[in-house]
Design an enzyme around this catalytic site. Structure first.
Site, PDB file in Angstrom:
ATOM      1  N   LYS A   1      30.031  37.766  39.534  1.00 37.53           N
ATOM      2  CA  LYS A   1      30.873  37.679  40.735  1.00 37.53           C
ATOM      3  C   LYS A   1      31.637  36.355  40.733  1.00 37.53           C
ATOM      4  CE  LYS A   1      31.343  40.203  43.586  1.00 37.53           C
ATOM      5  NZ  LYS A   1      32.265  41.390  43.598  1.00 37.53           N
TER       6      LYS A   1
ATOM      7  N   ALA B   1      32.772  47.050  42.418  1.00 36.16           N
ATOM      8  CA  ALA B   1      31.888  46.182  41.629  1.00 36.16           C
ATOM      9  C   ALA B   1      30.557  46.877  41.382  1.00 36.16           C
ATOM     10  CB  ALA B   1      31.630  44.869  42.382  1.00 36.16           C
TER      11      ALA B   1
ATOM     12  N   PHE C   1       8.293  41.730  52.178  1.00 36.29           N
ATOM     13  CA  PHE C   1       7.768  40.950  51.049  1.00 36.29           C
ATOM     14  C   PHE C   1       7.550  39.511  51.497  1.00 36.29           C
ATOM     15  CE2 PHE C   1      10.081  44.525  49.284  1.00 36.29           C
ATOM     16  CZ  PHE C   1       9.125  45.051  48.422  1.00 36.29           C
TER      17      PHE C   1
ATOM     18  N   TYR D   1      24.346  39.025  38.154  1.00 34.33           N
ATOM     19  CA  TYR D   1      25.298  39.429  39.206  1.00 34.33           C
ATOM     20  C   TYR D   1      26.024  38.193  39.759  1.00 34.33           C
ATOM     21  CZ  TYR D   1      26.906  40.989  43.832  1.00 34.33           C
ATOM     22  OH  TYR D   1      27.658  41.238  44.960  1.00 34.33           O
TER      23      TYR D   1
ATOM     24  N   ARG E   1       8.317  38.563  46.513  1.00 36.98           N
ATOM     25  CA  ARG E   1       8.963  38.923  45.243  1.00 36.98           C
ATOM     26  C   ARG E   1       9.353  37.653  44.511  1.00 36.98           C
ATOM     27  NH1 ARG E   1      13.185  43.400  47.271  1.00 36.98           N
ATOM     28  NH2 ARG E   1      13.697  41.644  48.590  1.00 36.98           N
TER      29      ARG E   1
HETATM   30  N1  LIG Z   1      26.922  44.305  50.719  1.00 41.87           N
HETATM   31  C1  LIG Z   1      26.807  42.997  50.689  1.00 41.87           C
HETATM   32  O1  LIG Z   1      25.959  42.419  51.400  1.00 41.87           O
HETATM   33  C2  LIG Z   1      27.707  42.167  49.806  1.00 41.87           C
HETATM   34  C3  LIG Z   1      27.506  40.774  49.781  1.00 41.87           C
HETATM   35  C4  LIG Z   1      28.328  40.003  48.974  1.00 41.87           C
HETATM   36  C5  LIG Z   1      29.361  40.590  48.259  1.00 41.87           C
HETATM   37  N2  LIG Z   1      29.536  41.930  48.289  1.00 41.87           N
HETATM   38  C6  LIG Z   1      30.640  42.494  47.501  1.00 41.87           C
HETATM   39  O2  LIG Z   1      31.370  43.411  48.302  1.00 41.87           O
HETATM   40  C7  LIG Z   1      31.902  44.450  47.492  1.00 41.87           C
HETATM   41  C8  LIG Z   1      31.541  45.811  48.080  1.00 41.87           C
HETATM   42  O3  LIG Z   1      30.120  45.957  48.072  1.00 41.87           O
HETATM   43  P1  LIG Z   1      29.371  47.126  48.873  1.00 41.87           P
HETATM   44  O4  LIG Z   1      28.141  46.534  49.427  1.00 41.87           O
HETATM   45  O5  LIG Z   1      30.338  47.814  49.753  1.00 41.87           O
HETATM   46  O6  LIG Z   1      28.914  48.064  47.668  1.00 41.87           O
HETATM   47  P2  LIG Z   1      29.226  49.605  47.357  1.00 41.87           P
HETATM   48  O7  LIG Z   1      28.425  49.946  46.135  1.00 41.87           O
HETATM   49  O8  LIG Z   1      29.025  50.439  48.560  1.00 41.87           O
HETATM   50  O9  LIG Z   1      30.771  49.578  46.998  1.00 41.87           O
HETATM   51  C9  LIG Z   1      31.269  49.372  45.694  1.00 41.87           C
HETATM   52  C10 LIG Z   1      32.292  50.460  45.425  1.00 41.87           C
HETATM   53  O10 LIG Z   1      32.878  50.214  44.134  1.00 41.87           O
HETATM   54  C11 LIG Z   1      32.906  51.430  43.411  1.00 41.87           C
HETATM   55  N3  LIG Z   1      32.854  51.090  41.978  1.00 41.87           N
HETATM   56  C12 LIG Z   1      31.799  50.553  41.311  1.00 41.87           C
HETATM   57  N4  LIG Z   1      32.121  50.376  40.023  1.00 41.87           N
HETATM   58  C13 LIG Z   1      33.406  50.801  39.882  1.00 41.87           C
HETATM   59  C14 LIG Z   1      34.286  50.887  38.784  1.00 41.87           C
HETATM   60  N5  LIG Z   1      33.921  50.481  37.565  1.00 41.87           N
HETATM   61  N6  LIG Z   1      35.534  51.383  38.987  1.00 41.87           N
HETATM   62  C15 LIG Z   1      35.928  51.815  40.224  1.00 41.87           C
HETATM   63  N7  LIG Z   1      35.119  51.765  41.293  1.00 41.87           N
HETATM   64  C16 LIG Z   1      33.877  51.263  41.130  1.00 41.87           C
HETATM   65  C17 LIG Z   1      31.702  52.220  43.871  1.00 41.87           C
HETATM   66  O11 LIG Z   1      31.831  53.612  43.633  1.00 41.87           O
HETATM   67  C18 LIG Z   1      31.674  51.870  45.355  1.00 41.87           C
HETATM   68  O12 LIG Z   1      32.458  52.770  46.111  1.00 41.87           O
HETATM   69  C19 LIG Z   1      31.372  44.208  46.083  1.00 41.87           C
HETATM   70  O13 LIG Z   1      32.375  43.559  45.334  1.00 41.87           O
HETATM   71  C20 LIG Z   1      30.189  43.295  46.302  1.00 41.87           C
HETATM   72  O14 LIG Z   1      29.938  42.475  45.178  1.00 41.87           O
HETATM   73  C21 LIG Z   1      28.733  42.741  49.051  1.00 41.87           C
END
Ligand SMILES: NC(=O)c1ccc[n+]([C@@H]2O[C@H](COP(=O)([O-])OP(=O)(O)OC[C@H]3O[C@@H](n4cnc5c(N)ncnc54)[C@H](O)[C@@H]3O)[C@@H](O)[C@H]2O)c1
Length: 314
Positions: free
Chosen positions: A145, A75, A201, A141, A265
């Protein structure tokens, strides 16, 4: 052994899920375009295809591997980026997920596990946000989502694809990029290890619901076989103020730097806690890490990665 395809498996959360799947003996294929993910996060025992989830070739990759379950984490994850680039955000998160769903349909996937977010809710209207809380996202976002949740439920109705949707609170842990949601822990970790002061912040009394990445992993592992057709919050279920977070991290590292307080913020939510009782019931899961233990592991991970980089080890 299950064949599992993990999108976003080179990223922060996805790579931890892949590590656990491999450890449990499952056959794993990672699809990731490495836009924010890194090769160094890839588990050597998992197959890797560098591909954008929006690509037409996605269905061929699914067909060749023949996954039983798809865990979808790829994502565009930055709230601020979604506000600056809403078209890009929608293309990746909405159209990309739709392409994943089409590939699931064409290759006969049994189940999709989707990483959703607390960002779908918007301003909390109660102390504990339940899954039934109003959906009023404050950012693009949050919209991008949430929209795939409708597509997933509709695919389930129309073609019988099983699913579990997990709405995560603020996830933290090793390999987290300081830019993502919940990046405050990785920002503080990096500042403290550099012997720098941390910026807060507002007055720091705003609270967040932090959850350690390994607890997110175990929720995904439970969802391989449970939580059919459900949307669930995955959270620690308790509030931690930013001041409290920093104090705990200072205690662990033995650093004593007073924070620099900055203007609040605009648009920052004051307090946010997600009710996780549905997941406890449906997944037979509960968070096992206390904030202290999760932060201890996170800081150790960060220290070890720095040592590896200094020694030139990959
Ligand atoms: N980190 C948090 O606190 C959190 C909270 C709620 C939801 N999420 C969700 O969890 C998931 C993982 O998030 P994360 O924090 O590990 O982020 P991250 O950026 O580390 O991981 C996202 C991964 O998706 C890959 N990616 C992005 N766009 C792409 C595309 N078009 N095609 C193929 N790969 C693609 C990126 O290269 C990356 O490896 C996401 O869906 C995010 O919305 C995360």
């Amino acid at each position: 052994m299950i064949k599992v395809l993990v999108t976003g498996g080179a990223g922060f959360i996805g790579s931890h899920i892949v590590d656990r799947l491999v450890k449990e003996g499952h056959q794993v294929l990672v699809v990731d375009n490495l836009s924010t993910g890194h090769r160094i996060n890839l588990n050597p025992s998992a197959e890797f295809v560098k591909l954008d989830i929006q690509d037409d070739a996605l269905a061929d990759t699914f067909n060749r591997f023949g996954p039983e379950v798809v865990i979808h984490h790829a994502a565009q994850v930055a709230v601020t980026h979604s506000i600056r680039h809403p078209l890009y955000d929608a293309r990746v998160n909405i159209m990309g997920t739709l392409n994943v769903l089409e590939a699931c349909h064409k290759s006969g996937v049994r189940k999709l596990i989707y990483a959703s977010s607390a960002a779908v809710y918007g301003l909390p209207e109660s102390d504990m946000l339940k899954e039934t809380h109003a959906i009023k996202p404050l950012s693009f976002y949050g919209i991008s989502k949430h929209t795939p949740e409708h597509y997933i439920e509709t695919y389930a109705r129309l073609i019988g694809l099983d699913f579990t949707i997990l709405r995560y609170a603020n996830v933290y842990g090793g390999r987290q990029d300081a830019k993502g949601e919940g990046g405050v822990v990785s920002i503080f970790a990096s500042k403290l290890l550099n012997n720098e002061r941390c910026a807060i912040f507002g007055d720091g009394e705003q609270t967040r619901d932090f959850i350690y990445v390994k607890d997110i992993v175990s929720a995904n592992i439970s969802a391989l076989t449970r939580g059919s057709g459900k949307i669930m919050n995955i959270s620690g279920g308790s509030a931690t103020s930013i001041n409290q977070l920093l104090r705990t991290m200072c205690d662990i590292t033995g650093k004593r730097f007073a924070p620099v307080y900055m203007a609040p913020r605009t648009g920052d939510i004051k307090d946010s806690v997600l009710d996780n009782r549905l997941a406890v019931k449906e997944l037979g899961w509960s968070p096992e890490y206390t904030l202290h233990d999760g932060l201890l592991e996170t800081l150790d991970f960060e220290k070890q990665s720095r040592t590896k980089v200094e020694k030139g080890v990959s």
